[in-house]
Scaffold this active site. Structure first.
Site, PDB file in Angstrom:
ATOM      1  N   HIS A 110       0.888  -1.244   0.270  1.00 40.29           N
ATOM      2  CA  HIS A 110      -0.078   0.057   0.269  1.00 40.29           C
ATOM      3  C   HIS A 110       1.051   1.500  -0.371  1.00 40.29           C
ATOM      4  O   HIS A 110       1.789   1.164   0.330  1.00 40.29           O
ATOM      5  CB  HIS A 110      -1.131   0.168   0.961  1.00 40.29           C
TER       6      HIS A 110
HETATM    7  P1  AMP Z   1       1.508  -0.110   7.666  1.00 39.92           P
HETATM    8  O1  AMP Z   1       1.919   0.299   8.324  1.00 39.92           O
HETATM    9  O2  AMP Z   1       1.982   1.057   6.714  1.00 39.92           O
HETATM   10  O3  AMP Z   1       1.064  -1.255   7.265  1.00 39.92           O
HETATM   11  O4  AMP Z   1      -0.068   1.285   7.094  1.00 39.92           O
HETATM   12  C1  AMP Z   1      -1.726   0.696   7.434  1.00 39.92           C
HETATM   13  C2  AMP Z   1      -2.768   1.626   7.342  1.00 39.92           C
HETATM   14  O5  AMP Z   1      -3.953   1.581   7.222  1.00 39.92           O
HETATM   15  C3  AMP Z   1      -2.100   3.079   8.752  1.00 39.92           C
HETATM   16  O6  AMP Z   1      -2.484   4.169   7.897  1.00 39.92           O
HETATM   17  C4  AMP Z   1      -3.744   2.507   8.806  1.00 39.92           C
HETATM   18  O7  AMP Z   1      -4.383   3.611   9.793  1.00 39.92           O
HETATM   19  C5  AMP Z   1      -4.794   2.335   8.309  1.00 39.92           C
HETATM   20  N1  AMP Z   1      -5.238   0.910   8.308  1.00 39.92           N
HETATM   21  C6  AMP Z   1      -6.324   0.017   8.993  1.00 39.92           C
HETATM   22  N2  AMP Z   1      -6.753  -1.123   9.679  1.00 39.92           N
HETATM   23  C7  AMP Z   1      -7.228  -0.264   8.142  1.00 39.92           C
HETATM   24  C8  AMP Z   1      -8.787  -0.735   7.624  1.00 39.92           C
HETATM   25  N3  AMP Z   1      -9.376  -1.869   7.795  1.00 39.92           N
HETATM   26  N4  AMP Z   1      -9.110  -0.185   6.873  1.00 39.92           N
HETATM   27  C9  AMP Z   1      -8.579   1.078   6.238  1.00 39.92           C
HETATM   28  N5  AMP Z   1      -7.579   1.889   6.531  1.00 39.92           N
HETATM   29  C10 AMP Z   1      -6.553   0.624   7.973  1.00 39.92           C
END
Ligand code: AMP
Ligand code: ZN
Length: 205
Positions: A110
């Site tokens: 992502h």
């Molecule tokens: P990372 O640390 O790069 O894996 O970031 C994951 C991101 O996903 C974080 O910014 C979270 O706030 C976000 N996140 C966690 N759960 C969800 C979800 N169910 N839907 C959308 N975003 C999410």
């Protein structure tokens, strides 16, 4: 922040669909979360935004994380970058950064697209801050350049990632080193005022 579970293992992503780390996979299928999609990517709003605007661009292809990206994904990464640019153009009065976390917590590659005001109640911890403001944040253009020039993305050790997350707090716009997150959050409001074009126009009038 749950960072005890690294995503650069050889375990297939598909075996963890019911795990909490699969939250993005569910959001990618939820029409309420989706901002935009095409045949290659889905854009969702980050559920716990760390700034006024925080989007995630995800490939439909089942790529676990940035560490599974190969030179065959060059075009995909460029497309994700271009989609991110399209999102940024919607917010002309805000500055954005776009990139990948070196040690992501969630499954599926992502691309974070986040405004640099960092104004959000969800931005709480030193880890949150350092994940966007230290080399833990791999800027999308650097990643694409590296993939193009060297054929791979240079691995960052887990220890280095942890060191970045534990770096002493520092403002992203000046040399101030606040002693804690509440001080930092108070301080950065000054910079948002200065860089926000709409606010400047209003002040002039
Ligand atoms: P990372 O640390 O790069 O894996 O970031 C994951 C991101 O996903 C974080 O910014 C979270 O706030 C976000 N996140 C966690 N759960 C969800 C979800 N169910 N839907 C959308 N975003 C999410
Ligand atoms: Zn500052």
């Amino acid at each position: 922040m749950k960072r005890n579970r690294k995503l650069d293992t050889s375990e297939p992503a598909t075996s963890k669909r019911n795990h909490w780390t699969a939250g993005l996979l569910k959001s990618m299928e939820d029409p309420e979360c989706i901002i935009k999609k095409d045949d290659k990517i889905v854009v969702i709003k980050d559920k716990y935004p760390k700034a006024q605007f925080h989007y995630l661009v995800l490939p439909k292809e089942d790529i676990l994380s940035i560490w599974q990206v190969t030179r065959n994904h060059q075009d995909l990464l460029i497309h994700m970058h271009e989609v991110a640019h399209g999102l940024v153009e919607r917010h002309t009065s805000h500055e954005f950064i776009m990139g990948y976390h070196a040690m992501p917590s969630m499954q599926r590659l992502h691309l974070h697209v986040i405004s640099t005001d960092f104004r959000s109640p969800c931005l709480k911890t030193k880890y949150h801050w350092n994940s966007f403001t230290t080399p833990f944040f791999l800027h999308s253009s650097d990643v694409s350049r590296q993939l193009h020039e060297e054929g791979e993305i240079k691995k960052i050790s887990s220890q280095k990632c942890i060191d970045y997350l534990n770096t002493r707090l520092k403002c992203h716009k000046c040399t101030l080193q606040p002693k804690n997150m509440p001080d930092l959050k108070r301080h950065i409001l000054i910079h948002t005022d200065k860089t926000n074009k709409i606010l400047n126009v209003c002040k002039c009038i």
